[in-house]
Design an enzyme around this catalytic site. Sequence first.
Site, mmCIF file in Angstrom:
data_model
loop_
_atom_site.group_PDB
_atom_site.id
_atom_site.type_symbol
_atom_site.label_atom_id
_atom_site.label_comp_id
_atom_site.label_asym_id
_atom_site.label_seq_id
_atom_site.Cartn_x
_atom_site.Cartn_y
_atom_site.Cartn_z
ATOM 1 N N GLU A 1 1.089 -1.143 -0.464
ATOM 2 C CA GLU A 1 0.073 0.261 -0.024
ATOM 3 C C GLU A 1 0.377 1.377 -0.043
ATOM 4 O O GLU A 1 0.434 2.346 0.682
ATOM 5 C CB GLU A 1 -0.783 -0.157 1.542
ATOM 6 C CG GLU A 1 -1.937 -1.526 1.125
ATOM 7 C CD GLU A 1 -2.297 -1.005 2.406
ATOM 8 O OE1 GLU A 1 -2.742 -0.603 3.510
ATOM 9 O OE2 GLU A 1 -3.678 -2.248 2.203
ATOM 10 N N ASN B 1 1.952 -5.006 -3.335
ATOM 11 C CA ASN B 1 0.610 -5.921 -2.534
ATOM 12 C C ASN B 1 0.145 -4.564 -1.921
ATOM 13 O O ASN B 1 0.246 -3.488 -1.910
ATOM 14 C CB ASN B 1 0.587 -6.295 -1.485
ATOM 15 C CG ASN B 1 -1.019 -6.956 -1.146
ATOM 16 O OD1 ASN B 1 -1.723 -7.524 -2.303
ATOM 17 N ND2 ASN B 1 -1.252 -6.430 -0.155
ATOM 18 N N HIS C 1 -10.493 -5.758 -1.438
ATOM 19 C CA HIS C 1 -11.597 -5.182 -1.676
ATOM 20 C C HIS C 1 -12.579 -4.851 -2.462
ATOM 21 O O HIS C 1 -12.984 -3.399 -2.847
ATOM 22 C CB HIS C 1 -11.112 -5.640 -0.657
ATOM 23 C CG HIS C 1 -10.036 -5.455 0.367
ATOM 24 N ND1 HIS C 1 -10.578 -6.620 1.104
ATOM 25 C CD2 HIS C 1 -8.739 -5.641 0.779
ATOM 26 C CE1 HIS C 1 -9.003 -7.466 1.968
ATOM 27 N NE2 HIS C 1 -8.049 -6.293 1.575
ATOM 28 N N GLU D 1 -5.842 -10.629 -1.037
ATOM 29 C CA GLU D 1 -7.261 -10.672 0.062
ATOM 30 C C GLU D 1 -8.915 -10.595 -0.309
ATOM 31 O O GLU D 1 -9.324 -9.970 0.382
ATOM 32 C CB GLU D 1 -6.670 -9.106 0.678
ATOM 33 C CG GLU D 1 -5.716 -8.916 1.081
ATOM 34 C CD GLU D 1 -5.408 -7.918 1.817
ATOM 35 O OE1 GLU D 1 -6.255 -6.927 2.976
ATOM 36 O OE2 GLU D 1 -3.995 -7.783 1.654
ATOM 37 N N ASP E 1 -12.714 -9.995 -0.856
ATOM 38 C CA ASP E 1 -13.921 -10.140 -0.246
ATOM 39 C C ASP E 1 -14.589 -9.257 -0.814
ATOM 40 O O ASP E 1 -14.277 -8.083 -1.516
ATOM 41 C CB ASP E 1 -13.105 -9.967 1.575
ATOM 42 C CG ASP E 1 -12.697 -8.240 1.663
ATOM 43 O OD1 ASP E 1 -12.794 -7.413 0.735
ATOM 44 O OD2 ASP E 1 -12.930 -7.987 2.863
HETATM 45 O O1 G2I Z 1 -7.990 -3.665 5.930
HETATM 46 C C1 G2I Z 1 -7.985 -4.834 5.071
HETATM 47 C C2 G2I Z 1 -6.290 -5.151 4.611
HETATM 48 C C3 G2I Z 1 -6.784 -4.170 4.022
HETATM 49 N N1 G2I Z 1 -4.951 -4.566 3.179
HETATM 50 C C4 G2I Z 1 -3.792 -5.131 4.330
HETATM 51 C C5 G2I Z 1 -4.045 -5.808 5.460
HETATM 52 O O2 G2I Z 1 -3.138 -6.110 6.254
HETATM 53 C C6 G2I Z 1 -5.741 -5.557 5.748
HETATM 54 O O3 G2I Z 1 -6.155 -5.993 6.477
HETATM 55 C C7 G2I Z 1 -6.542 -6.141 8.023
HETATM 56 C C8 G2I Z 1 -6.449 -6.715 8.897
HETATM 57 O O4 G2I Z 1 -7.348 -7.576 8.496
HETATM 58 C C9 G2I Z 1 -7.547 -6.304 10.537
HETATM 59 O O5 G2I Z 1 -8.016 -7.355 11.546
HETATM 60 O O6 G2I Z 1 -5.981 -4.851 9.141
HETATM 61 C C10 G2I Z 1 -6.274 -4.818 10.365
HETATM 62 C C11 G2I Z 1 -5.050 -2.952 10.367
HETATM 63 O O7 G2I Z 1 -4.517 -2.300 9.478
HETATM 64 C C12 G2I Z 1 -7.056 -5.330 11.097
HETATM 65 O O8 G2I Z 1 -7.228 -4.974 12.288
HETATM 66 C C13 G2I Z 1 -6.565 -4.473 13.199
HETATM 67 C C14 G2I Z 1 -7.006 -3.871 14.484
HETATM 68 O O9 G2I Z 1 -6.935 -2.282 13.689
HETATM 69 C C15 G2I Z 1 -7.098 -3.385 15.550
HETATM 70 O O10 G2I Z 1 -7.412 -3.353 16.376
HETATM 71 C C16 G2I Z 1 -6.464 -5.074 16.279
HETATM 72 O O11 G2I Z 1 -5.676 -5.441 17.256
HETATM 73 O O12 G2I Z 1 -7.125 -6.021 13.827
HETATM 74 C C17 G2I Z 1 -6.127 -6.361 14.880
HETATM 75 C C18 G2I Z 1 -5.900 -7.469 15.256
HETATM 76 O O13 G2I Z 1 -7.377 -8.295 15.896
#
Ligand code: G2I
Length: 464
Positions: A171, A213, A249, A278, A280
């Site tokens: 990103e 990515n 996404h 990724e 969805d």
């Molecule tokens: O946002 C969707 C994805 C976009 N591309 C990069 C990916 O790395 C990203 O994944 C998401 C995760 O699916 C989430 O799970 O990235 C988020 C953060 O940028 C993730 O969220 C985080 C929460 O912000 C935190 O508060 C939490 O502690 O997940 C963490 C673990 O549950």
Amino acid sequence: MSSSALHDRGNARVRTGRRAALVSAAVGTVAAGMVLALATAASAGTTLATAAAEKGRYFGTAVAANKLSDSTYVGILNREFDMVTPENEMKWDATEPSQGQFNYTNADRIVGHAQTNGMRVRGHALAWHSQQPGWAQNLSGSALRSAMVNHVTQVATHYRGKIHSWDVVNEAFADGGSGARRDSNLQRTGNDWIEVAFRTARTADPGAKLCYNDYNTDGQNAKSNAVYAMVSDFKARGVPIDCVGFQSHFNSASPVPADYQANLQRFANLGLDVQITELDIEGSGTAQANSFANVTKACLAVSRCTGISVWGIRDTDSWRASGTPLLFDGNGNKKAAYTATLDALNGGTTPPTSAPSTTAPPTTPPPGTGCTASLSLQTWTGGFVATVRVTAGSAGTNGWAATVTLPAGTAVTNAWNAQNSGSTGTVRFGNVAYNGQLTAGQSTEFGFQGTGTPPSDTPSCTAS
Ligand code: G2I
């Protein structure tokens, strides 16, 4: 290293019980004085991974370490997927919470689960403006650049030999029409931070594919054009990059673009792999199912689209659960989107649920019983990836084992789609649960990575 030589050619998995059904049908038919061909029909996968493998692709999912104790979750994971991406566990804040103090506990759990179950791993993500630990957020300039290089080196070295593809940089481009790099502390260390990250990752783990990515790059637009220009420049100047990941996404505000396939193809035409990383799609019912099918067909139509990963298993596992964007509902049931995806992987056909009742024209079964194995190699200084193709003889197999003789000083570091006994000298690779049964003449592939000099002898094969 030629990235194309590291292409996965998937293992053709066989649905449990099909061989037995075909054999009993054959016995009955022959007894009636008729002829039934064994394994004439093109096989259709009954899971996402087997169907994708029959098209030479992987099918993966994001995995959260804290869900590996959920039996419903793990049951679907092990049944349907052959690639995993740690959803958060390999990010900078997770792996280096204090500067120079590395914590791999949760990421190692996911990698261990993958290895035990014959799955491969997409590493996500080495360098990213988001999910940085607080100490890194507070750095700038050469101190941050050094910290990034050390982070990439340490994490990629820890997982050396165990990662199919790394999201080296995630990103890094701005949204909107500017085509500019995203402003971030990393970007402010100098425009070359991305290529430095890629060169560092290549040195640390030369066997992994190295990917850029991003999101909102799924169709042709100012952002994807900017990524395209960067990748073109990297290829022209020899910056090591092997793949581009398209996060994909989607929702009603950001639907699957009409030029999705064309956009994948133009990147592939630069001479690298493309991956859907990724996926969805928010929604429900037929509309959602059609969108998943369209994405799947687009990947299959691009020969260098090597795999698809969804961003979670059940809707309730999603980072945006309220949009119900995944293939399984909160109870783990297959949604219409699942069936549409599986059908698209199978070329629009629904796999048969029982042996065919009609007879088929005769064919000549392949000669010999047992099995044979062949070896292909991708090598670099100090290491290699070996792909072994196992082909069943005329009796088919219920299980198989290929034995490889390694030169002195050579060691297996990682294997996929097979379980190895030992890692040096004479190493036996046995089938895993999903690929032991082969019909007559059918093939499957497994792979392993090693350090040292690659093997040169043809592997031996035994069938059970
Ligand atoms: O946002 C969707 C994805 C976009 N591309 C990069 C990916 O790395 C990203 O994944 C998401 C995760 O699916 C989430 O799970 O990235 C988020 C953060 O940028 C993730 O969220 C985080 C929460 O912000 C935190 O508060 C939490 O502690 O997940 C963490 C673990 O549950």
